[in-house]
Enzyme design. Sequence first.
Site, PDB file in Angstrom:
ATOM      1  N   LYS A  52       0.840  -1.198   0.000  1.00 49.27           N
ATOM      2  CA  LYS A  52       0.000   0.000   0.000  1.00 49.27           C
ATOM      3  C   LYS A  52       0.880   1.254   0.000  1.00 49.27           C
ATOM      4  O   LYS A  52       0.614   2.209  -0.738  1.00 49.27           O
ATOM      5  CB  LYS A  52      -0.936  -0.005   1.219  1.00 49.27           C
ATOM      6  N   GLN A  96      -5.089  -2.502   9.490  1.00 44.86           N
ATOM      7  CA  GLN A  96      -4.921  -3.774   8.785  1.00 44.86           C
ATOM      8  C   GLN A  96      -5.477  -4.919   9.632  1.00 44.86           C
ATOM      9  O   GLN A  96      -5.173  -5.042  10.816  1.00 44.86           O
ATOM     10  CB  GLN A  96      -3.430  -3.997   8.472  1.00 44.86           C
ATOM     11  N   ASP A 119     -11.540   2.032   4.127  1.00 42.63           N
ATOM     12  CA  ASP A 119     -11.765   0.589   3.987  1.00 42.63           C
ATOM     13  C   ASP A 119     -13.255   0.278   3.807  1.00 42.63           C
ATOM     14  O   ASP A 119     -13.616  -0.825   3.420  1.00 42.63           O
ATOM     15  CB  ASP A 119     -11.307  -0.128   5.270  1.00 42.63           C
TER      16      ASP A 119
HETATM   17  N1  GUN Z   1      -7.114  -7.675   5.612  1.00 40.79           N
HETATM   18  C1  GUN Z   1      -7.437  -8.341   4.474  1.00 40.79           C
HETATM   19  N2  GUN Z   1      -8.014  -7.505   3.589  1.00 40.79           N
HETATM   20  C2  GUN Z   1      -8.058  -6.297   4.175  1.00 40.79           C
HETATM   21  C3  GUN Z   1      -8.539  -5.021   3.751  1.00 40.79           C
HETATM   22  O1  GUN Z   1      -9.082  -4.830   2.650  1.00 40.79           O
HETATM   23  N3  GUN Z   1      -8.393  -4.016   4.645  1.00 40.79           N
HETATM   24  C4  GUN Z   1      -7.836  -4.196   5.864  1.00 40.79           C
HETATM   25  N4  GUN Z   1      -7.748  -3.157   6.678  1.00 40.79           N
HETATM   26  N5  GUN Z   1      -7.377  -5.350   6.284  1.00 40.79           N
HETATM   27  C5  GUN Z   1      -7.489  -6.397   5.437  1.00 40.79           C
END
Ligand code: GUN
Length: 291
Positions: A52, A96, A119
């Site tokens: 990211k 995350q 998100d």
């Molecule tokens: N863990 C797996 N996919 C995601 C996501 O799209 N966002 C976040 N914050 N954690 C994740």
Amino acid sequence: MKLLDGKAISAQIKEEIKAEVAQMIDGDIRPPHLAAILVGEDPASQTYVASKEKNCASVGIMSTAYRLPADTSEEELLQTIEFLNNDEEVDGFIVQLPLPKHIDEDKVIKLVDPSKDVDGFHPVNIGKMVLGEDTYLPATPYGIMELLKRYDIDTEGKHCVVLGRSNIVGTPMSLLMSRKSKPGNATVTMCHSRTKNIKDIAASADILIAAIGQPHFVTADMVKEGAIVIDVGMHRIEDASKKSGFRLTGDVDFDEVSKKASYITPVPGGVGLMTIAGLLLNTLKARKAKL
Ligand code: GUN
């Protein structure tokens, strides 16, 4: 069989974002700023957060990662979220997932300011999505919808089978595909671990979206000739021939299923990259909402 090329489409989206960000900078407007909180050292999560950061940099979006130790208390994490909620210089942030077991994920998600919830996990944003209102869509379903849109895949009236009912993928994906939209307007069946005859249901799909979290769960006998197959899975399989010691594979047995599918996403190079594109789009949206 044609590949639904997440690499090419995410690159196209990133070029579009990069141009918009460059325009902001030219106009003396601060570029978007994404923050990410990572608790602990889960290798997959570390990879996602690093990716990211790298992708933000490649389009001119600022990013800050808060890497907290695995024994961070729930209280400390909640304080970090409060800090980011109040930080005027941060347009959006993510925590995350998964979090260590001693932290209540639900509490964490609910504390994120919905206007910074890029998100799309906060109940307010999920509610807006259900009602078809403008909001931040969860990045993976958002990315998949963009992929279908940009390949001009006709989904109207088709039978879409979603394997998996997670809050992050299966549930929002089912909703978006059933909504009165393009892509969308599909007839959706959502399958899960308690579904009877899952194989037969999958085999009746015109569009099959696999988000079940098991490597190679979808075999060729579960896929109709000419179906469109979207693979959300991302699994590390030990492979001594690779420098990293592993290779990535999805929920779909690509080698066999690709012989029957009309379109299919590869792993890697499919949905994973589109998820990042979805997050970048949401971050740009968060910045633009403040202008
Ligand atoms: N863990 C797996 N996919 C995601 C996501 O799209 N966002 C976040 N914050 N954690 C994740």
